[in-house]
Design a protein around this motif. Structure first.
Motif, PDB file in Angstrom:
ATOM      1  N   LEU A 138      -2.937   5.374   0.143  1.00 12.85           N
ATOM      2  CA  LEU A 138      -3.728   5.982  -0.921  1.00 12.85           C
ATOM      3  C   LEU A 138      -3.596   5.187  -2.219  1.00 12.85           C
ATOM      4  O   LEU A 138      -4.581   4.949  -2.919  1.00 12.85           O
ATOM      5  CB  LEU A 138      -3.328   7.444  -1.141  1.00 12.85           C
ATOM      6  N   VAL A 139      -2.379   4.752  -2.527  1.00  9.70           N
ATOM      7  CA  VAL A 139      -2.185   3.924  -3.726  1.00  9.70           C
ATOM      8  C   VAL A 139      -2.957   2.615  -3.580  1.00  9.70           C
ATOM      9  O   VAL A 139      -3.606   2.160  -4.535  1.00  9.70           O
ATOM     10  CB  VAL A 139      -0.683   3.660  -3.986  1.00  9.70           C
ATOM     11  N   GLN A 140      -2.923   2.018  -2.405  1.00  5.97           N
ATOM     12  CA  GLN A 140      -3.673   0.773  -2.183  1.00  5.97           C
ATOM     13  C   GLN A 140      -5.163   0.987  -2.405  1.00  5.97           C
ATOM     14  O   GLN A 140      -5.823   0.186  -3.077  1.00  5.97           O
ATOM     15  CB  GLN A 140      -3.426   0.244  -0.773  1.00  5.97           C
ATOM     16  N   LEU A 141      -5.697   2.067  -1.851  1.00  9.28           N
ATOM     17  CA  LEU A 141      -7.123   2.345  -2.000  1.00  9.28           C
ATOM     18  C   LEU A 141      -7.494   2.617  -3.457  1.00  9.28           C
ATOM     19  O   LEU A 141      -8.454   2.044  -3.985  1.00  9.28           O
ATOM     20  CB  LEU A 141      -7.523   3.544  -1.132  1.00  9.28           C
ATOM     21  N   LEU A 142      -6.725   3.477  -4.119  1.00  9.03           N
ATOM     22  CA  LEU A 142      -7.037   3.803  -5.512  1.00  9.03           C
ATOM     23  C   LEU A 142      -6.869   2.595  -6.430  1.00  9.03           C
ATOM     24  O   LEU A 142      -7.593   2.470  -7.419  1.00  9.03           O
ATOM     25  CB  LEU A 142      -6.178   4.980  -5.983  1.00  9.03           C
ATOM     26  N   THR A 143      -5.950   1.713  -6.104  1.00  8.20           N
ATOM     27  CA  THR A 143      -5.797   0.480  -6.872  1.00  8.20           C
ATOM     28  C   THR A 143      -7.046  -0.384  -6.733  1.00  8.20           C
ATOM     29  O   THR A 143      -7.570  -0.904  -7.724  1.00  8.20           O
ATOM     30  CB  THR A 143      -4.555  -0.307  -6.406  1.00  8.20           C
ATOM     31  N   GLN A 144      -7.550  -0.508  -5.518  1.00  5.76           N
ATOM     32  CA  GLN A 144      -8.767  -1.293  -5.290  1.00  5.76           C
ATOM     33  C   GLN A 144      -9.962  -0.709  -6.033  1.00  5.76           C
ATOM     34  O   GLN A 144     -10.847  -1.431  -6.476  1.00  5.76           O
ATOM     35  CB  GLN A 144      -9.093  -1.366  -3.795  1.00  5.76           C
TER      36      GLN A 144
ATOM     37  N   SER B 207      -8.698   3.332  -9.791  1.00  5.78           N
ATOM     38  CA  SER B 207      -8.701   4.789  -9.985  1.00  5.78           C
ATOM     39  C   SER B 207      -7.321   5.399  -9.789  1.00  5.78           C
ATOM     40  O   SER B 207      -7.199   6.531  -9.304  1.00  5.78           O
ATOM     41  CB  SER B 207      -9.672   5.442  -9.006  1.00  5.78           C
ATOM     42  N   LEU B 208      -6.270   4.690 -10.161  1.00  3.19           N
ATOM     43  CA  LEU B 208      -4.917   5.226  -9.976  1.00  3.19           C
ATOM     44  C   LEU B 208      -4.705   6.532 -10.724  1.00  3.19           C
ATOM     45  O   LEU B 208      -3.834   7.321 -10.362  1.00  3.19           O
ATOM     46  CB  LEU B 208      -3.864   4.208 -10.409  1.00  3.19           C
ATOM     47  N   ASN B 209      -5.507   6.790 -11.736  1.00  5.04           N
ATOM     48  CA  ASN B 209      -5.373   8.052 -12.469  1.00  5.04           C
ATOM     49  C   ASN B 209      -5.748   9.255 -11.597  1.00  5.04           C
ATOM     50  O   ASN B 209      -5.458  10.387 -11.946  1.00  5.04           O
ATOM     51  CB  ASN B 209      -6.232   8.028 -13.732  1.00  5.04           C
ATOM     52  N   LYS B 210      -6.364   9.022 -10.463  1.00 10.65           N
ATOM     53  CA  LYS B 210      -6.751  10.101  -9.538  1.00 10.65           C
ATOM     54  C   LYS B 210      -5.645  10.415  -8.522  1.00 10.65           C
ATOM     55  O   LYS B 210      -5.801  11.309  -7.699  1.00 10.65           O
ATOM     56  CB  LYS B 210      -8.017   9.711  -8.765  1.00 10.65           C
ATOM     57  N   LEU B 211      -4.546   9.682  -8.590  1.00  7.83           N
ATOM     58  CA  LEU B 211      -3.445   9.888  -7.641  1.00  7.83           C
ATOM     59  C   LEU B 211      -2.856  11.287  -7.824  1.00  7.83           C
ATOM     60  O   LEU B 211      -2.445  11.653  -8.928  1.00  7.83           O
ATOM     61  CB  LEU B 211      -2.360   8.832  -7.857  1.00  7.83           C
TER      62      LEU B 211
END
Length: 74
Positions: free
Chosen positions: A42-48, A51-55
């Motif tokens: 999930l972190v990998q996807l949100l980084t791409q 959107s890490l603020n959505k973690l």
């Protein structure tokens, strides 16, 4: 399935093996689960997606504890 050194049957998202290999299969599935989530997809996807603020907030699950759990998957 690729890690199994015994016959495995697959139907959709389910796996089956001879009862004599059940303990080995449980170990393989749990180890694969731990390896996958250890890489934090999930972190990998949100980084791409920048959107890490959505973690979402993290819980306290210790992945390695799944190897000893009697009820890792229900």
């Amino acid at each position: 399935v690729n890690m199994a050194d015994f016959p495995v049957t697959m139907v959709h998202d389910s796996f089956g093996c001879h009862i004599g290999n059940m303990d080995k299969m449980f170990g393989i599935v749990r180890k694969s689960f731990i390896d996958f989530y250890d890489e934090d997809p999930l972190v990998q996807l949100l980084t791409q997606l920048d959107s890490l603020n959505k973690l979402p907030a993290r819980g306290n699950l210790v992945l390695d504890g799944l190897m000893q759990s009697d009820f890792a998957f229900c």
